[in-house]
Design a protein around this motif. Structure first.
Motif, PDB file in Angstrom:
ATOM      1  N   ALA A  30      37.773   5.166 -15.794  1.00 35.89           N
ATOM      2  CA  ALA A  30      37.139   5.173 -17.119  1.00 35.89           C
ATOM      3  C   ALA A  30      37.759   6.213 -18.027  1.00 35.89           C
ATOM      4  N   LEU A  31      37.787   5.881 -19.316  1.00 36.86           N
ATOM      5  CA  LEU A  31      38.166   6.830 -20.359  1.00 36.86           C
ATOM      6  C   LEU A  31      36.901   7.241 -21.091  1.00 36.86           C
ATOM      7  N   VAL A  32      36.714   8.527 -21.266  1.00 37.80           N
ATOM      8  CA  VAL A  32      35.561   9.047 -21.984  1.00 37.80           C
ATOM      9  C   VAL A  32      36.064   9.789 -23.225  1.00 37.80           C
ATOM     10  N   VAL A  33      35.535   9.408 -24.387  1.00 34.60           N
ATOM     11  CA  VAL A  33      35.804  10.130 -25.627  1.00 34.60           C
ATOM     12  C   VAL A  33      34.461  10.648 -26.122  1.00 34.60           C
ATOM     13  N   SER A  34      34.274  11.936 -26.078  1.00 41.48           N
ATOM     14  CA  SER A  34      32.986  12.512 -26.471  1.00 41.48           C
ATOM     15  C   SER A  34      32.882  12.641 -27.981  1.00 41.48           C
ATOM     16  N   ASN A  35      31.639  12.586 -28.463  1.00 42.65           N
ATOM     17  CA  ASN A  35      31.348  12.813 -29.883  1.00 42.65           C
ATOM     18  C   ASN A  35      32.223  11.935 -30.775  1.00 42.65           C
ATOM     19  N   ALA A  36      32.127  10.619 -30.571  1.00 41.10           N
ATOM     20  CA  ALA A  36      33.013   9.661 -31.241  1.00 41.10           C
ATOM     21  C   ALA A  36      32.896   9.745 -32.759  1.00 41.10           C
ATOM     22  N   THR A  37      34.044   9.607 -33.441  1.00 45.87           N
ATOM     23  CA  THR A  37      34.094   9.579 -34.901  1.00 45.87           C
ATOM     24  C   THR A  37      34.692   8.257 -35.359  1.00 45.87           C
ATOM     25  N   MET A  38      34.616   8.009 -36.675  1.00 47.93           N
ATOM     26  CA  MET A  38      35.183   6.778 -37.225  1.00 47.93           C
ATOM     27  C   MET A  38      36.686   6.666 -36.934  1.00 47.93           C
ATOM     28  N   ASN A  39      37.366   7.811 -36.798  1.00 48.36           N
ATOM     29  CA  ASN A  39      38.795   7.795 -36.503  1.00 48.36           C
ATOM     30  C   ASN A  39      39.107   7.268 -35.115  1.00 48.36           C
ATOM     31  N   ASP A  40      38.091   7.169 -34.249  1.00 46.59           N
ATOM     32  CA  ASP A  40      38.302   6.662 -32.894  1.00 46.59           C
ATOM     33  C   ASP A  40      38.280   5.137 -32.841  1.00 46.59           C
ATOM     34  N   THR A  41      37.978   4.481 -33.964  1.00 48.64           N
ATOM     35  CA  THR A  41      38.062   3.023 -34.020  1.00 48.64           C
ATOM     36  C   THR A  41      39.504   2.585 -33.779  1.00 48.64           C
ATOM     37  N   GLY A  42      39.689   1.486 -33.026  1.00 51.00           N
ATOM     38  CA  GLY A  42      41.043   0.984 -32.783  1.00 51.00           C
ATOM     39  C   GLY A  42      41.158   0.317 -31.430  1.00 51.00           C
ATOM     40  N   LYS A  43      42.397  -0.002 -31.046  1.00 53.54           N
ATOM     41  CA  LYS A  43      42.669  -0.657 -29.765  1.00 53.54           C
ATOM     42  C   LYS A  43      43.135   0.374 -28.743  1.00 53.54           C
ATOM     43  N   TYR A  44      42.573   0.260 -27.537  1.00 51.08           N
ATOM     44  CA  TYR A  44      42.888   1.172 -26.452  1.00 51.08           C
ATOM     45  C   TYR A  44      43.575   0.402 -25.335  1.00 51.08           C
ATOM     46  N   LEU A  45      44.557   1.055 -24.707  1.00 51.16           N
ATOM     47  CA  LEU A  45      45.387   0.404 -23.709  1.00 51.16           C
ATOM     48  C   LEU A  45      45.208   1.071 -22.358  1.00 51.16           C
ATOM     49  N   CYS A  46      44.827   0.257 -21.367  1.00 45.04           N
ATOM     50  CA  CYS A  46      44.771   0.696 -19.970  1.00 45.04           C
ATOM     51  C   CYS A  46      46.025   0.165 -19.285  1.00 45.04           C
ATOM     52  N   SER A  47      46.938   1.062 -18.873  1.00 45.97           N
ATOM     53  CA  SER A  47      48.241   0.661 -18.345  1.00 45.97           C
ATOM     54  C   SER A  47      48.364   1.029 -16.881  1.00 45.97           C
ATOM     55  N   GLY A  48      48.929   0.109 -16.104  1.00 46.30           N
ATOM     56  CA  GLY A  48      49.100   0.348 -14.678  1.00 46.30           C
ATOM     57  C   GLY A  48      50.563   0.328 -14.276  1.00 46.30           C
ATOM     58  N   ARG A  49      50.999   1.353 -13.546  1.00 44.06           N
ATOM     59  CA  ARG A  49      52.364   1.425 -13.024  1.00 44.06           C
ATOM     60  C   ARG A  49      52.313   1.308 -11.501  1.00 44.06           C
ATOM     61  N   SER A  50      53.152   0.446 -10.967  1.00 45.13           N
ATOM     62  CA  SER A  50      53.176   0.237  -9.523  1.00 45.13           C
ATOM     63  C   SER A  50      53.494   1.542  -8.806  1.00 45.13           C
ATOM     64  N   VAL A  51      52.792   1.798  -7.691  1.00 39.64           N
ATOM     65  CA  VAL A  51      53.009   3.047  -6.954  1.00 39.64           C
ATOM     66  C   VAL A  51      54.215   2.972  -6.037  1.00 39.64           C
ATOM     67  N   ASP A  52      54.777   1.772  -5.815  1.00 38.94           N
ATOM     68  CA  ASP A  52      55.872   1.655  -4.850  1.00 38.94           C
ATOM     69  C   ASP A  52      57.197   1.234  -5.469  1.00 38.94           C
ATOM     70  N   ARG A  53      57.283   1.161  -6.818  1.00 39.62           N
ATOM     71  CA  ARG A  53      58.569   0.848  -7.436  1.00 39.62           C
ATOM     72  C   ARG A  53      58.618   1.479  -8.828  1.00 39.62           C
TER      73      ARG A  53
END
Length: 342
Positions: free
Chosen positions: A210-233
């Motif tokens: 999980a990503l936690v952003v405390s005390n959210a403001t209007m500037n936090d509006t937008g698209k967020y990316l959860c990215s995964g990198r393989s651990v074996d390559r």
């Protein structure tokens, strides 16, 4: 800037800036008639006139001021730029300063890849393959110094999950869960980032998936990316999830008003009030206790034509949505009648 003039009777000396004016709040004239400017800005550059006048005529001399300005970026690309194999891309970098800054692009010790070139601050890379990926830097410089900006060029990974829309109340905590991380956390290392922006490092942290952003403001509006990198390559992001976040709250009026607004008798007066959400605000003007204008858009313009005595009074602009309201006010007086009203 110094100026001397002789004559009898002794001439009076004054300073002027043709086609503009000498900044009164930042300038002074010494006893020997020198013009002193403090806190100089770039727009202070130009010609200055020293004028000597007496009963028998006048004379003038001119001085030219050139203000040197350190370089400053006014446009840079995102910190990470995603591409696909075979794609061509143009990366624009621009800066201001005086003298006019020079702009160059580089890619570490490797140098720019074959076929890449830059012109007027824009780097062009054609037919991208693995060899074009990596860290690029834009460097701007003039005689006062230089600044650099770095970005990473990476393949756009396969989007295996287009996330969902999330609404969060302003000033509360934003918590984003990455479903891919829960399913594949043992095979991939996951990180969070914000598309077309940066995470507020002082308020954002990752805990597990999980990503936690405390005390959210209007500037936090937008698209967020959860990215995964393989651990074996070794590869760039191979799986990703995108979540779109909207921070909602009470509206905010963005127009500034003076406590007192003056209008000539018989003149026209325009009172413009703008507000922002989301949720979408309704903007209303009142005079005293009476509504005089309501607008479903984010801006309401109250037009008073041929202002008369009845138009004087207290006007208020309200911006409302289901989460709250904001209000500003101004008092309208007719010029020439204000003292009697007071």
């Amino acid at each position: 800037m110094h100026c001397q003039a002789d004559g009898f009777p002794k001439p009076k000396i004054s300073w002027h800036k043709p086609q503009s004016s000498v900044p009164a709040m930042r300038s002074s004239v010494t006893e020997n008639n020198s013009l002193v400017l403090i806190n100089v800005h770039s727009y202070d550059s130009g010609a200055y006139e020293c004028r000597a006048e007496s009963l028998f005529g006048s004379a003038a001399a001119f001085a030219s001021l050139v203000v040197r300005v350190p370089v400053r970026f006014d446009y840079v690309p995102p910190r990470k730029v995603y591409v696909t194999p075979g794609q061509s891309i143009r990366l624009r970098c621009s800066a201001t300063g005086y003298p006019q800054p020079t702009i160059t692009w580089s890619r570490g010790a490797e140098g720019l890849p074959k076929g890449a070139y830059f012109s007027n601050g824009t780097l062009t890379i054609k037919d991208i393959s693995d060899v074009e990926l990596g860290q690029y830097s834009c460097v701007v410089r003039n005689i006062l110094g230089q600044k650099s900006y770095s970005l990473a060029l990476a393949y756009r990974g396969k989007v295996t999950s287009i996330g969902y829309g999330v609404e969060v109340r302003e000033f509360s905590d934003l918590i984003l869960n990455c479903k891919l991380c829960f399913k594949l956390g043992a095979k991939f290392n996951f990180t969070w980032s914000k598309i077309e922006g940066e995470l507020p490092l002082e308020r954002a942290y990752q805990t597990g998936c999980a990503l936690v952003v405390s005390n959210a403001t209007m500037n936090d509006t937008g698209k967020y990316l959860c990215s995964g990198r393989s651990v074996d390559r070794v590869s760039d992001e191979s799986i990703r999830a995108i979540l779109e976040v909207t921070v909602i709250g009470a509206p905010k009026i963005t127009t500034l008003f003076k406590d007192v607004t003056l209008v000539h008798p018989g003149g026209d007066l325009e009172l413009k009030c703008s507000a922002v959400g989301p949720p979408h605000p309704v903007v209303t003007w009142t005079k005293g206790s009476q509504k005089v204008l309501t607008n479903d858009s984010e801006t309401a313009v109250l037009l008073i034509k041929k202002a008369g005595k009845d138009d004087e009074g207290e006007y208020r602009c309200y911006a409302t949505n289901y989460l709250g309201e904001d209000v500003v006010e101004t008092v309208v007086y007719l010029i020439g009648l204000m003292s009697t009203n007071n």
